[in-house]
Design a protein around this motif. Sequence first.
Motif, PDB file in Angstrom:
ATOM      1  N   UNK A  18      -2.219  22.624  38.884  1.00  0.00           N
ATOM      2  CA  UNK A  18      -3.030  23.728  38.367  1.00  0.00           C
ATOM      3  C   UNK A  18      -4.428  23.771  38.974  1.00  0.00           C
ATOM      4  N   UNK A  19      -5.038  22.607  39.193  1.00  0.00           N
ATOM      5  CA  UNK A  19      -6.419  22.580  39.640  1.00  0.00           C
ATOM      6  C   UNK A  19      -6.641  22.384  41.123  1.00  0.00           C
ATOM      7  N   UNK A  20      -5.855  21.512  41.722  1.00  0.00           N
ATOM      8  CA  UNK A  20      -6.118  21.154  43.122  1.00  0.00           C
ATOM      9  C   UNK A  20      -5.767  22.274  44.089  1.00  0.00           C
ATOM     10  N   UNK A  21      -4.944  23.206  43.654  1.00  0.00           N
ATOM     11  CA  UNK A  21      -4.625  24.352  44.503  1.00  0.00           C
ATOM     12  C   UNK A  21      -5.811  25.259  44.733  1.00  0.00           C
ATOM     13  N   UNK A  22      -6.853  25.080  43.924  1.00  0.00           N
ATOM     14  CA  UNK A  22      -8.050  25.900  44.056  1.00  0.00           C
ATOM     15  C   UNK A  22      -9.253  25.056  44.463  1.00  0.00           C
ATOM     16  N   UNK A  23      -8.986  23.989  45.211  1.00  0.00           N
ATOM     17  CA  UNK A  23     -10.010  23.183  45.880  1.00  0.00           C
ATOM     18  C   UNK A  23     -10.807  22.278  44.938  1.00  0.00           C
ATOM     19  N   UNK A  24     -10.255  21.922  43.806  1.00  0.00           N
ATOM     20  CA  UNK A  24     -10.933  20.981  42.931  1.00  0.00           C
ATOM     21  C   UNK A  24     -11.066  19.640  43.636  1.00  0.00           C
ATOM     22  N   UNK A  25     -12.260  19.031  43.564  1.00  0.00           N
ATOM     23  CA  UNK A  25     -12.502  17.744  44.196  1.00  0.00           C
ATOM     24  C   UNK A  25     -12.149  16.590  43.273  1.00  0.00           C
ATOM     25  N   UNK A  26     -12.299  15.370  43.782  1.00  0.00           N
ATOM     26  CA  UNK A  26     -11.883  14.176  43.047  1.00  0.00           C
ATOM     27  C   UNK A  26     -12.684  13.984  41.765  1.00  0.00           C
ATOM     28  N   UNK A  27     -14.004  14.167  41.818  1.00  0.00           N
ATOM     29  CA  UNK A  27     -14.832  13.962  40.626  1.00  0.00           C
ATOM     30  C   UNK A  27     -14.454  14.934  39.515  1.00  0.00           C
ATOM     31  N   UNK A  28     -14.304  16.210  39.868  1.00  0.00           N
ATOM     32  CA  UNK A  28     -13.937  17.223  38.864  1.00  0.00           C
ATOM     33  C   UNK A  28     -12.524  16.969  38.355  1.00  0.00           C
ATOM     34  N   UNK A  29     -11.645  16.536  39.238  1.00  0.00           N
ATOM     35  CA  UNK A  29     -10.270  16.255  38.823  1.00  0.00           C
ATOM     36  C   UNK A  29     -10.233  15.109  37.820  1.00  0.00           C
ATOM     37  N   UNK A  30     -11.026  14.075  38.087  1.00  0.00           N
ATOM     38  CA  UNK A  30     -11.080  12.941  37.161  1.00  0.00           C
ATOM     39  C   UNK A  30     -11.590  13.388  35.790  1.00  0.00           C
ATOM     40  N   UNK A  62      -5.576  27.958  53.733  1.00  0.00           N
ATOM     41  CA  UNK A  62      -5.818  29.267  53.132  1.00  0.00           C
ATOM     42  C   UNK A  62      -7.218  29.367  52.541  1.00  0.00           C
ATOM     43  N   UNK A  63      -7.699  28.287  51.928  1.00  0.00           N
ATOM     44  CA  UNK A  63      -9.067  28.303  51.373  1.00  0.00           C
ATOM     45  C   UNK A  63     -10.082  28.681  52.445  1.00  0.00           C
ATOM     46  N   UNK A  64     -10.014  27.963  53.569  1.00  0.00           N
ATOM     47  CA  UNK A  64     -11.011  28.140  54.615  1.00  0.00           C
ATOM     48  C   UNK A  64     -10.836  29.462  55.357  1.00  0.00           C
ATOM     49  N   UNK A  65      -9.597  29.903  55.513  1.00  0.00           N
ATOM     50  CA  UNK A  65      -9.359  31.157  56.229  1.00  0.00           C
ATOM     51  C   UNK A  65      -9.867  32.357  55.438  1.00  0.00           C
ATOM     52  N   UNK A  66      -9.596  32.375  54.122  1.00  0.00           N
ATOM     53  CA  UNK A  66     -10.059  33.503  53.309  1.00  0.00           C
ATOM     54  C   UNK A  66     -11.577  33.502  53.165  1.00  0.00           C
ATOM     55  N   UNK A  67     -12.155  32.317  53.003  1.00  0.00           N
ATOM     56  CA  UNK A  67     -13.614  32.234  52.912  1.00  0.00           C
ATOM     57  C   UNK A  67     -14.257  32.711  54.213  1.00  0.00           C
ATOM     58  N   UNK A  68     -13.716  32.290  55.335  1.00  0.00           N
ATOM     59  CA  UNK A  68     -14.270  32.687  56.634  1.00  0.00           C
ATOM     60  C   UNK A  68     -14.167  34.195  56.837  1.00  0.00           C
ATOM     61  N   UNK A  69     -13.050  34.787  56.419  1.00  0.00           N
ATOM     62  CA  UNK A  69     -12.878  36.229  56.567  1.00  0.00           C
ATOM     63  C   UNK A  69     -13.878  36.988  55.704  1.00  0.00           C
ATOM     64  N   UNK A  70     -14.099  36.509  54.469  1.00  0.00           N
ATOM     65  CA  UNK A  70     -15.062  37.162  53.582  1.00  0.00           C
ATOM     66  C   UNK A  70     -16.478  37.062  54.148  1.00  0.00           C
ATOM     67  N   UNK A 146     -12.117  29.100  45.091  1.00  0.00           N
ATOM     68  CA  UNK A 146     -12.349  30.104  44.059  1.00  0.00           C
ATOM     69  C   UNK A 146     -11.901  31.480  44.528  1.00  0.00           C
ATOM     70  N   UNK A 147     -12.134  31.777  45.804  1.00  0.00           N
ATOM     71  CA  UNK A 147     -11.694  33.054  46.357  1.00  0.00           C
ATOM     72  C   UNK A 147     -10.170  33.159  46.290  1.00  0.00           C
ATOM     73  N   UNK A 148      -9.482  32.080  46.652  1.00  0.00           N
ATOM     74  CA  UNK A 148      -8.012  32.074  46.593  1.00  0.00           C
ATOM     75  C   UNK A 148      -7.536  32.216  45.145  1.00  0.00           C
ATOM     76  N   UNK A 149      -8.254  31.610  44.206  1.00  0.00           N
ATOM     77  CA  UNK A 149      -7.890  31.780  42.794  1.00  0.00           C
ATOM     78  C   UNK A 149      -8.031  33.243  42.378  1.00  0.00           C
ATOM     79  N   UNK A 150      -9.126  33.900  42.794  1.00  0.00           N
ATOM     80  CA  UNK A 150      -9.307  35.318  42.493  1.00  0.00           C
ATOM     81  C   UNK A 150      -8.138  36.137  43.043  1.00  0.00           C
ATOM     82  N   UNK A 151      -7.762  35.854  44.278  1.00  0.00           N
ATOM     83  CA  UNK A 151      -6.657  36.577  44.911  1.00  0.00           C
ATOM     84  C   UNK A 151      -5.348  36.325  44.163  1.00  0.00           C
ATOM     85  N   UNK A 152      -5.084  35.062  43.861  1.00  0.00           N
ATOM     86  CA  UNK A 152      -3.838  34.695  43.187  1.00  0.00           C
ATOM     87  C   UNK A 152      -3.727  35.363  41.820  1.00  0.00           C
TER      88      UNK A 152
END
Length: 222
Positions: A18-30, A62-70, A146-152
């Motif tokens: 649920x979380x890591x698909x939207x770029x959650x890091x280790x600290x936030x995941x913990x 996908x995270x980096x590609x969508x961010x770069x396009x925006x 976050x951008x990918x989450x918005x799209x999803x």
Amino acid sequence: KLSQVTDAQRQLGKQAILGLGYQMGANKFEMTCQSYGIHIDSAMAGKVVDSYRSKYHLVKSLWYEQEAAAVRAVTTGEYQSCGKIGWGISDDFLYCKLPSKRLLAFYKPEINEVDTPWGGKKQALTFMAVNATTRKFERTKTYGGMIVENITQGVARDLLANALLNLEEAGYNVVHHTHDEAITEHTDGDVGDFEKLMVKNPDWGLDIPTAVDGWVGLRYLK
């Protein structure tokens, strides 16, 4: 073996998906795991994050590609395509065009230097929005995950809206919907027919894998 997976391991896996698909890091995941009563240390959190990003490397791309396009759309003012997603500028808005052609809007977009969670600085997409915590209208930063989450979430909403129309056209009385569920009051028909209508995607979404698990009851349950 699947039968040997414990409830704790299953919950850990659920939070990861649920979380890591939207770029959650280790600290936030913990911290997220801790809030659900799942106790892991920072080393384990880092291992899970690294494993996810290695296995689902296309999600990471996908995270980096969508961010770069925006970002390119904001800096150049020119329309950018990224897979089935489009980014463009019109007046004071950055628009994200979903596969359905519906638009997500970001007000007064800018590229600003922001602080990163790891203590550095980076150029990032920012826009004006209401802060969910303070309820103040202020400039906020976003990032690839976050951008990918918005799209999803946007695509999921469009698919649900289409499913609701399918049900209504077939004579089902839709009385409520919540998140990814549709609730109908119907004395005729069957669950199999209901499920087929729910997964009958529009032309723009024919290649999106969609599944439904329907049920019948006297009252709504969660």
